[in-house]
Design an enzyme around this catalytic site. Structure first.
Site, PDB file in Angstrom:
ATOM      1  N   ASP B  15     -58.813 100.183 -42.929  1.00  0.00           N
ATOM      2  CA  ASP B  15     -58.724 101.563 -42.462  1.00  0.00           C
ATOM      3  C   ASP B  15     -57.748 101.658 -41.289  1.00  0.00           C
ATOM      4  OD1 ASP B  15     -60.025 100.886 -40.045  1.00  0.00           O
ATOM      5  OD2 ASP B  15     -61.985 101.485 -40.798  1.00  0.00           O
ATOM      6  N   ALA B  16     -57.636 102.857 -40.725  1.00  0.00           N
ATOM      7  CA  ALA B  16     -56.624 103.107 -39.695  1.00  0.00           C
ATOM      8  C   ALA B  16     -56.861 102.331 -38.395  1.00  0.00           C
ATOM      9  CB  ALA B  16     -56.505 104.607 -39.417  1.00  0.00           C
TER      10      ALA B  16
END
Lengths: 139, 139, 139, 139
Positions: B15-16
């Protein structure tokens, strides 16, 4: 106060048992958590730009009844702890009739993006969390 | 005996925050569970063909340290309860050096595909579960 | 007429490049497709109950600009072919300012759930598709 | 030369039609791409550390036959273009008997992590891509 977010089950959320795969509710807890924080004036983007990340340290869920494709659900989120160092939330996923399908709990800590170490949030954020927690306790 | 399955982290698992999204470990527990059952001679396909589904009723995870893209992980699964009516498993996700990144626990019940009611497994399956559980307790 | 569905990017939709993982847009095309069909009176549940499944046979996407966490997107869907045997749709994912981030195309065929063979839909469904297609061509 | 990666279908990869959800093959193309690059001495981590990201600009897939839970698949990847500015790959997903279930194509460009602009890779990387492309053409 519980923050409510509507969620309609997508086809890609289902599995070969023709119900929502259990891992997806964990993702939907995140939707609730993000919306709760937004409701008290905190966005994850702001936190990240200020150098904080907020990894999940604990998650748990109890599954009572399955959701199916196209079901109109509600993700309800309440904070159970909001401190300088961590956040904890409880969740309920309910169907259209208000029946509770899944309950859950998560805990996050704040860490420095750079060092990966647990940090304490500055007043800018903490005051919002504290105020929200007081409102939860009073309600 | 812990069943070990290797898993290399895919880019789409991240994820980010540049780490594995926490919901993915819940999916990887499933990989371990399926492999554990296969190791004792039970496949989910057989169960489903015989009219049984095995929904998750509880899941929990503790996240100690993040995994990143391309990390070579091991999913370790042990049974903590295998009865006619339910299965419970403990999990550990470790990295290449054997460091424990995530621990977890799940509980399944057996239900009838047709009625959705909790059912007891027939001897055909139960004997395999019982034997595996005895081996776990002895080990 | 393009059917528009709002979609706010979730944290779990992002990857380690801090943008939406490209596979997710393919999922969002499905959201658009389902909503388009609902708008003309067809639900996937009805089709499945009547014994039809509608597997995707082709998908393509062009990615012009990335979406990020929390972006408020719109999924636009128009039908380009709706026949007894197949459906084809075009998609555009746009941001808040109307900028096109991703375009795409899919094709589905109708098949029998039981035999897996391609089938022709009965009038009950086909008339709705035909009417919708006429409206698309006229617009 | 096609790089082959084995992939066993997980339960969480399936959908309510009891087959693999079509979006997952797009993810598996990524597994193939990553492995192809690794085989010629390039890792995404190195690229990212050097400030390059490599967003997908185009993807397409044709679905011929569905994969199901527990199927043992092979992801085959070949490069069709490897230049300073972009990479293109073709994919085939086959089952245990070698039957082709899905074919696909992707295109990536190299961009600067900082500016988001398309950039040309330095010799360090380009020479490896060039050499691999020559081998593909010769084969």
């Amino acid at each position: 106060m519980a923050i409510k977010v509507p969620y309609r089950v997508n086809f890609y959320d289902t599995d070969a048992m023709a119900v929502v795969h259990h891992s997806n509710y964990i993702r939907w807890f995140e939707i609730g958590r993000v919306e709760y924080l937004r409701s008290i004036g905190i966005t994850l983007d702001d936190l990240m730009e200020d150098g904080y990340v907020f990894p999940i340290t604990e998650v748990s869920a109890k599954y009572r009844s399955p959701a199916r494709f196209d079901d109109e659900l509600t993700i309800e989120t309440i904070a159970t702890a909001l401190t300088k160092a961590k956040m904890a939330f409880d969740y309920r996923i309910t169907d259209k009739e208000g029946k509770v399908l899944v309950t859950g709990h998560t805990q996050n800590v704040f860490t420095s993006r750079e060092t990966g170490q647990i940090v304490r949030l500055p007043a800018k954020y903490y005051e919002k969390l504290e105020k929200a927690m007081e409102a939860e306790v009073a309600s």
